[in-house]
Write a protein that holds these residues in place. Structure first.
Motif, PDB file in Angstrom:
ATOM      1  N   GLU A 145      38.107  50.917  45.217  1.00 15.65           N
ATOM      2  CA  GLU A 145      37.907  50.467  46.884  1.00 15.65           C
ATOM      3  C   GLU A 145      39.500  49.528  46.626  1.00 15.65           C
ATOM      4  O   GLU A 145      40.124  49.070  47.565  1.00 15.65           O
ATOM      5  CB  GLU A 145      37.379  50.222  47.674  1.00 15.65           C
ATOM      6  N   ARG A 152      42.236  51.438  40.985  1.00 14.36           N
ATOM      7  CA  ARG A 152      41.138  51.982  41.306  1.00 14.36           C
ATOM      8  C   ARG A 152      40.890  52.756  40.351  1.00 14.36           C
ATOM      9  O   ARG A 152      39.317  53.220  40.469  1.00 14.36           O
ATOM     10  CB  ARG A 152      41.346  52.697  42.922  1.00 14.36           C
ATOM     11  N   LEU A 169      32.543  59.212  42.392  1.00 11.09           N
ATOM     12  CA  LEU A 169      34.211  58.637  41.929  1.00 11.09           C
ATOM     13  C   LEU A 169      34.983  59.648  41.793  1.00 11.09           C
ATOM     14  O   LEU A 169      36.347  59.417  42.018  1.00 11.09           O
ATOM     15  CB  LEU A 169      33.864  57.592  41.564  1.00 11.09           C
ATOM     16  N   LYS A 172      37.491  60.358  44.053  1.00 14.33           N
ATOM     17  CA  LYS A 172      39.157  59.143  44.124  1.00 14.33           C
ATOM     18  C   LYS A 172      39.988  59.532  43.638  1.00 14.33           C
ATOM     19  O   LYS A 172      41.434  59.156  43.838  1.00 14.33           O
ATOM     20  CB  LYS A 172      37.806  57.900  43.578  1.00 14.33           C
TER      21      LYS A 172
END
Length: 266
Positions: A145, A152, A169, A172
């Motif tokens: 984050e 990240r 994740l 992401k």
């Protein structure tokens, strides 16, 4: 063969004063001196000049596991006043791969460093330790984050490298494919490619993303994975469908990677 202090000094000097080519040549020659050079290099970690410390750390990283005896001295440089040295040290520790719990804990501390280059290097190093860095998973999930996109991506990729069952994740990384910084997008794509089967469903969904750059990067990643992974179920029809609205070279090339199989489908 037997490395001498004066040899090491001369090579470190050319590493620091030469142009890029002679600097790289000196670095390769240092590595070729073999593990005899490691204790000599460790002595140089006390050097007063930061450029020498940086060069020594870089070379020790090149030695990989052979530089394991240097680990206890290297970890001290994770607190060096210069960010460039802290980052290079984290990188070297990842290359050496001596994932002692103390080393893991000290790298986890660097995930909170005030410099993003250090946070990125620490996350990448922890990922290289694989399952030995299980204790770093929670801090890495938090680092995913981070306000900096490089951090990240490195953190999200590291979590999966440490625990292959940890897939939360992956979205992401898909998100990072639309980063305007091409380097960030490329690192995210490489991480997704390394994940193979784990990332495939996300990449196939990404072909329908509302952002063209995400759709294109997903196509590129699927193409890159075609030769490495045998089972790419659903990839060909998904690419054919996406070609209808995205006639980009990345989509066409990705299909091409599947060879005759794709030709038949078309």
């Amino acid at each position: 063969g037997n490395a001498t202090g004066s040899q090491v000094d001369a090579l470190l000097r050319s590493m620091l004063t030469g142009d890029h080519r002679s600097s790289e040549r000196a670095r390769i020659t240092l590595r070729r001196l073999g593990s005899d050079a490691v204790p000599i290099l460790v002595e140089k970690l006390n050097a007063a000049t930061s450029s020498v410390r940086w060069a020594v750390v870089r070379v020790l990283g090149d030695f990989g596991f052979d530089a394991k005896p240097a680990t206890s001295r290297l970890v001290l440089l994770l607190r060096d006043s210069l960010a460039q040295i802290r980052a290079e040290t984290a990188r070297a520790l990842g290359q050496i791969g001596h994932s002692d719990p103390d080393v893991v804990a000290l790298l986890v501390q660097r995930l909170a460093d005030n410099e993003s280059s250090v946070r990125t290097a620490a996350a990448t190093a922890l990922g290289r330790f694989g399952s030995d860095a299980k204790s770093a998973i929670q801090p890495l999930i938090k680092a995913a984050e981070d306000p900096n996109p490089h951090v990240r991506v490195a953190a999200a990729a590291a979590v999966w490298s440490i625990d292959n069952s940890e897939k939360r994740l992956i979205p992401k990384l898909i998100e990072a494919l639309q980063d305007r910084d091409k380097e960030v997008a490329g690192q995210a794509r490489n991480a997704l490619c390394r994940m193979g089967q784990a990332s495939l469903p996300h990449l196939l969904r990404g072909l329908k993303h509302n952002d063209i750059s995400v759709r294109t990067e997903c196509a590129r990643a699927i193409g890159e994975m075609a030769s490495a992974y045998a089972c790419m179920e659903g990839a060909i029809p998904a690419l054919i469908e996406s070609l209808r609205h995205d006639a980009t070279s990345a989509h066409a090339m990705a299909l091409g990677q599947f060879g005759p199989e794709a030709v038949e489908a078309v």
